[in-house]
Design an enzyme around this catalytic site. Structure first.
Site, PDB file in Angstrom:
ATOM      1  N   LYS A 274       5.739   4.225   1.837  1.00  0.00           N
ATOM      2  CA  LYS A 274       4.391   3.657   1.769  1.00  0.00           C
ATOM      3  C   LYS A 274       3.493   4.574   2.584  1.00  0.00           C
ATOM      4  O   LYS A 274       3.502   4.559   3.809  1.00  0.00           O
ATOM      5  CB  LYS A 274       4.341   2.226   2.320  1.00  0.00           C
ATOM      6  CG  LYS A 274       2.939   1.620   2.168  1.00  0.00           C
ATOM      7  CD  LYS A 274       2.871   0.203   2.689  1.00  0.00           C
ATOM      8  CE  LYS A 274       1.586  -0.507   2.283  1.00  0.00           C
ATOM      9  NZ  LYS A 274       0.347   0.177   2.647  1.00  0.00           N
ATOM     10  N   ARG A 279      -6.152   4.391  -1.829  1.00  0.00           N
ATOM     11  CA  ARG A 279      -5.714   4.399  -3.209  1.00  0.00           C
ATOM     12  C   ARG A 279      -6.803   4.962  -4.124  1.00  0.00           C
ATOM     13  O   ARG A 279      -7.966   4.603  -3.985  1.00  0.00           O
ATOM     14  CB  ARG A 279      -5.438   2.945  -3.565  1.00  0.00           C
ATOM     15  CG  ARG A 279      -4.766   2.710  -4.865  1.00  0.00           C
ATOM     16  CD  ARG A 279      -4.350   1.255  -4.894  1.00  0.00           C
ATOM     17  NE  ARG A 279      -3.589   0.952  -6.080  1.00  0.00           N
ATOM     18  CZ  ARG A 279      -2.881  -0.167  -6.233  1.00  0.00           C
ATOM     19  NH1 ARG A 279      -2.855  -1.073  -5.267  1.00  0.00           N
ATOM     20  NH2 ARG A 279      -2.211  -0.391  -7.323  1.00  0.00           N
ATOM     21  N   ARG A 294     -10.294   1.631  -4.893  1.00  0.00           N
ATOM     22  CA  ARG A 294      -9.827   0.286  -5.176  1.00  0.00           C
ATOM     23  C   ARG A 294     -10.977  -0.677  -5.406  1.00  0.00           C
ATOM     24  O   ARG A 294     -10.826  -1.697  -6.058  1.00  0.00           O
ATOM     25  CB  ARG A 294      -9.027  -0.150  -3.955  1.00  0.00           C
ATOM     26  CG  ARG A 294      -7.968  -1.133  -4.238  1.00  0.00           C
ATOM     27  CD  ARG A 294      -7.318  -1.469  -2.937  1.00  0.00           C
ATOM     28  NE  ARG A 294      -7.753  -2.785  -2.547  1.00  0.00           N
ATOM     29  CZ  ARG A 294      -6.957  -3.687  -2.021  1.00  0.00           C
ATOM     30  NH1 ARG A 294      -5.708  -3.390  -1.807  1.00  0.00           N
ATOM     31  NH2 ARG A 294      -7.402  -4.859  -1.695  1.00  0.00           N
ATOM     32  N   GLU A 324      -1.963   7.646  -3.991  1.00  0.00           N
ATOM     33  CA  GLU A 324      -2.397   7.453  -2.614  1.00  0.00           C
ATOM     34  C   GLU A 324      -2.865   8.825  -2.127  1.00  0.00           C
ATOM     35  O   GLU A 324      -2.163   9.830  -2.310  1.00  0.00           O
ATOM     36  CB  GLU A 324      -1.216   6.935  -1.762  1.00  0.00           C
ATOM     37  CG  GLU A 324      -1.599   6.492  -0.376  1.00  0.00           C
ATOM     38  CD  GLU A 324      -2.273   5.103  -0.333  1.00  0.00           C
ATOM     39  OE1 GLU A 324      -2.553   4.513  -1.388  1.00  0.00           O
ATOM     40  OE2 GLU A 324      -2.524   4.629   0.795  1.00  0.00           O
ATOM     41  N   PHE A 365       1.968   7.225  -7.754  1.00  0.00           N
ATOM     42  CA  PHE A 365       2.969   6.161  -7.749  1.00  0.00           C
ATOM     43  C   PHE A 365       2.951   5.252  -8.973  1.00  0.00           C
ATOM     44  O   PHE A 365       3.760   4.332  -9.066  1.00  0.00           O
ATOM     45  CB  PHE A 365       2.941   5.344  -6.449  1.00  0.00           C
ATOM     46  CG  PHE A 365       1.634   4.642  -6.177  1.00  0.00           C
ATOM     47  CD1 PHE A 365       1.337   3.448  -6.785  1.00  0.00           C
ATOM     48  CD2 PHE A 365       0.715   5.189  -5.296  1.00  0.00           C
ATOM     49  CE1 PHE A 365       0.145   2.796  -6.541  1.00  0.00           C
ATOM     50  CE2 PHE A 365      -0.498   4.546  -5.033  1.00  0.00           C
ATOM     51  CZ  PHE A 365      -0.778   3.347  -5.659  1.00  0.00           C
ATOM     52  N   ARG A 440      -2.022 -10.004  -7.395  1.00  0.00           N
ATOM     53  CA  ARG A 440      -1.063  -9.719  -6.332  1.00  0.00           C
ATOM     54  C   ARG A 440       0.223 -10.423  -6.720  1.00  0.00           C
ATOM     55  O   ARG A 440       0.474 -11.553  -6.365  1.00  0.00           O
ATOM     56  CB  ARG A 440      -1.601 -10.246  -4.995  1.00  0.00           C
ATOM     57  CG  ARG A 440      -0.921  -9.657  -3.780  1.00  0.00           C
ATOM     58  CD  ARG A 440      -1.542 -10.172  -2.495  1.00  0.00           C
ATOM     59  NE  ARG A 440      -2.820  -9.548  -2.152  1.00  0.00           N
ATOM     60  CZ  ARG A 440      -2.949  -8.350  -1.580  1.00  0.00           C
ATOM     61  NH1 ARG A 440      -1.890  -7.645  -1.271  1.00  0.00           N
ATOM     62  NH2 ARG A 440      -4.139  -7.876  -1.301  1.00  0.00           N
ATOM     63  N   LYS A 446       5.477  -4.799   0.014  1.00  0.00           N
ATOM     64  CA  LYS A 446       5.388  -3.799   1.075  1.00  0.00           C
ATOM     65  C   LYS A 446       6.080  -4.295   2.329  1.00  0.00           C
ATOM     66  O   LYS A 446       6.028  -5.489   2.636  1.00  0.00           O
ATOM     67  CB  LYS A 446       3.929  -3.460   1.356  1.00  0.00           C
ATOM     68  CG  LYS A 446       3.075  -4.659   1.666  1.00  0.00           C
ATOM     69  CD  LYS A 446       1.607  -4.305   1.737  1.00  0.00           C
ATOM     70  CE  LYS A 446       0.787  -5.572   1.889  1.00  0.00           C
ATOM     71  NZ  LYS A 446      -0.631  -5.399   1.899  1.00  0.00           N
TER      72      LYS A 446
END
Ligand code: ATP
Length: 584
Positions: A274, A279, A294, A324, A365, A440, A446
């Site tokens: 991570k 992002r 984002r 990222e 990613f 979400r 994470k």
């Protein structure tokens, strides 16, 4: 359409905090909006004249507005400033000045939505000599034919601070009510502020809400969603992701341990570094590249280095990938914390120099679209496979480090390794999950070393005392509940002494100044605009704040220029965090 019709809606929306009442007002209005007016009207309802993802910006500051009010009303700039100081809001000041000027004159009342929209769009078009005068002229022209209340909203729109409390959720529901209420048998009962549906109607209602949300998450464009909704549910479901326009990103859940994370995503899982950057959604369409944060803002101009790399390293002709962007220290060969590169997001000048000073690596990613194919329904492992073929990797542009494992110990070793090279933790992802824009969901989890932190928005502040008297030094922070922001504590620690070390009181004061609404003694009320991340020790129930919770020992971590106020932690999140605290 007359601008007054829209202003009536602004006034009614601003006049109630009840979400269903807002939905009712808005849906009634949307039903009357013609297809031709829809785009303009929907942007203006959101307080915008360009979509969020458009690069054009109005660039209107308070000083310019003061001059425009002065020009339109014949009052001196000082006199206008005085009215502003008394009212605390430039929109109200404009209304008061227009009112004073025209008491004897009848307003023509002819200002149209098209005129307001066109003038404000044109404001963004000037560069070079005479820019300010030209902008002042266009705004003053609108004020000259505006009634006081129209003047208030022209100015608030120009300043990007409409303040009618209208969020995406209400816009979505109003779209549903406006296009499907009759079919669903939905009627709003104003006296009860409620609507009744049979269980079967409720099911249909939820399905349509879901369809509108689905369409919005893929297009982030309420005007085209409204147009599709008018045609029916199938049109909503068939809305396509467009390369060059951002979509809502998929978000991940949190887990405290690797074991807990495996429980959510199943074994085996993809375990990935991570990275601690920000992002970006990278869109490539032949030679054109678009970069979106984002918050869906277009930051292509701020990141010419990223755009160049994307152009040369994405071998597919057309693609949407997620990455990222991580600061990289050329001297130590290590990643840098997010704070070091966040300055680049809002940079308007010296872009090339800033890019050279804060070099970044691009770590990919996910893959959303490739060569015209929507990949959102493909399993994650297939998307990654396609991503590998769609790009030419290098040290600066590569896929996230990952292993696929079902073994907790192996995953834990990978987590420790990730932390040791300067990352925040790991992500665990479900191998067969689709990509679900805007939610979400537990397709990824994470695991971070520091767990207890939330994103909040600043809604108030207090000037410091003694050697801190030049700065705001205590900040009232809030979470979101529907369209409202509810306070959850005050934060005054965690700031740095020197600018090189991170965010100082001076930095935050500067960031907040444009959003100050009113001042009383040392207390300042601030429009919800600046988002920060705050760490805390515990969440407590508390009658002292409107959220009825308080963060214990809150500490400022960093500014989040990549977040909108709508994106902050919600009251439901806080309740959830509260009930999952150890010992609860
Ligand atoms: P946080 O504040 O913890 O970064 P967030 O609220 O920004 O979280 P989440 O979706 O909760 O967003 O956490 C995932 C974020 O981590 C992503 O938005 C992305 O910016 C970042 N990230 C870093 N590495 C990866 C990776 N390998 N896969 C997915 N996201 C990653």
């Amino acid at each position: 359409m007359l601008y007054q019709s829209l202003v009536d809606v602004y006034v009614r929306l601003a006049g109630t905090s009840k979400r269903l009442e807002k939905t009712n007002v808005l849906s009634g209005f949307l039903s009357q909006v013609s297809e031709d007016d829809a785009e303009r009207v929907i942007l203006l309802l959101q307080g915008l004249v360009f979509p969020v993802w458009d690069e054009r910006r109005l660039g209107v500051a308070e000083k310019l507005v003061l001059r425009a009010i002065s020009k339109a009303t014949g009052k001196s700039a000082e006199a206008v400033e005085q009215v502003w100081k008394t009212s605390g809001d430039l929109g109200d000041a404009a209304a008061a000045c227009v009112q004073a000027k025209t008491q004897a004159v009848l307003y023509s009342g002819e200002l149209s939505v098209g005129k307001v929209f066109a003038n404000l769009q044109q404001v963004a078009s000037f560069t070079g000599d005479g820019t300010v005068d030209n902008k002042v002229g266009l705004i003053a022209e609108l004020l000259t034919s505006a009634t006081p209340v129209q003047a208030r909203y022209v100015i608030r729109t120009a300043l990007g601070d409409l303040r009618i409390g209208l969020g995406d959720g209400t816009m979505r529901d109003a779209t549903v009510w406006s296009c499907f209420a009759a079919r669903l048998g939905l009627t709003y009962d104003a006296s009860e502020n409620d609507f009744q549906l049979t269980p079967e109607q409720r099911q249909q209602y939820d399905r349509v809400v879901d369809a509108v949300q689905f369409a919005y998450d893929r297009t982030t464009d309420f005007a085209s969603v409204l147009s599709a909704a008018r045609k029916g549910e199938d049109s909503l479901r068939s809305m396509k992701i467009v390369v060059g326009k951002p979509l809502k990103v998929m978000l991940y859940q949190k887990a405290s341990t690797i074991g807990e994370a495996f429980e959510v995503v199943d074994r085996p899982a993809s375990v990935e570094y991570k990275y601690d950057g920000f992002r970006l959604q990278i869109h490539k369409k032949r030679e054109e590249v678009f970069l979106f944060t984002r918050r869906l803002e277009n930051v292509t101009a701020q990141f010419p280095d990223v755009a160049d790399r994307a152009r040369s390293c994405i071998s597919a002709r057309e693609a949407i990938v997620e990455a990222e962007i991580v600061g990289f220290d050329l001297a130590t060969g290590k990643y840098l914390p997010f704070q070091n590169i966040s300055v680049r997001i809002q940079r308007k000048y010296d872009i090339q120099e800033t890019a050279a000073k804060y070099p970044v690596h691009i770590v990919l990613f996910d893959l959303i679209v490739v060569e015209g194919r929507d990949c959102t329904l493909l399993p994650y492992k297939d998307r990654i496979e396609l991503l590998t073929h769609a790009v030419a990797q290098s040290r600066e542009f590569h896929l996230a480090e990952r292993i696929t494992t079902d073994d907790e110990q192996e995953a834990t070793q990978f987590y420790v390794k990730s932390l040791s090279v300067g990352n925040e933790g790991v992500m665990l992802k479900r191998l067969d999950s689709p990509y679900q824009p805007g939610s979400r969901v537990g397709f990824g989890v994470k695991v971070k070393a520091v767990m207890d932190a939330v994103d909040v928005v600043i809604v108030g502040a207090e000037w410091g005392e003694g050697k801190r008297s030049a700065w705001l030094s205590s900040f009232e922070i809030a979470c979101r509940h529907g369209d409202q922001f509810l306070t959850i504590g005050r934060v005054g620690t965690g700031f740095k002494e020197k600018a090189e070390e991170g965010t100082t009181f001076a930095d935050l004061t500067e960031a907040l100044k444009p959003h100050v609404r009113a001042q009383k003694g040392r207390e300042v009320a601030v429009a919800p605009a600046v988002v920060i991340e705050v760490a805390y020790e515990e969440i407590q129930a508390s009658p002292s704040y409107s959220a009825e919770f308080a963060l214990r020992f809150p500490r400022f971590i960093r500014l989040r220029p990549d977040r909108r106020p709508e994106d902050v932690t919600t009251l439901d999140d806080i309740r959830e965090l509260y009930s999952h605290q150890r010992g609860k």
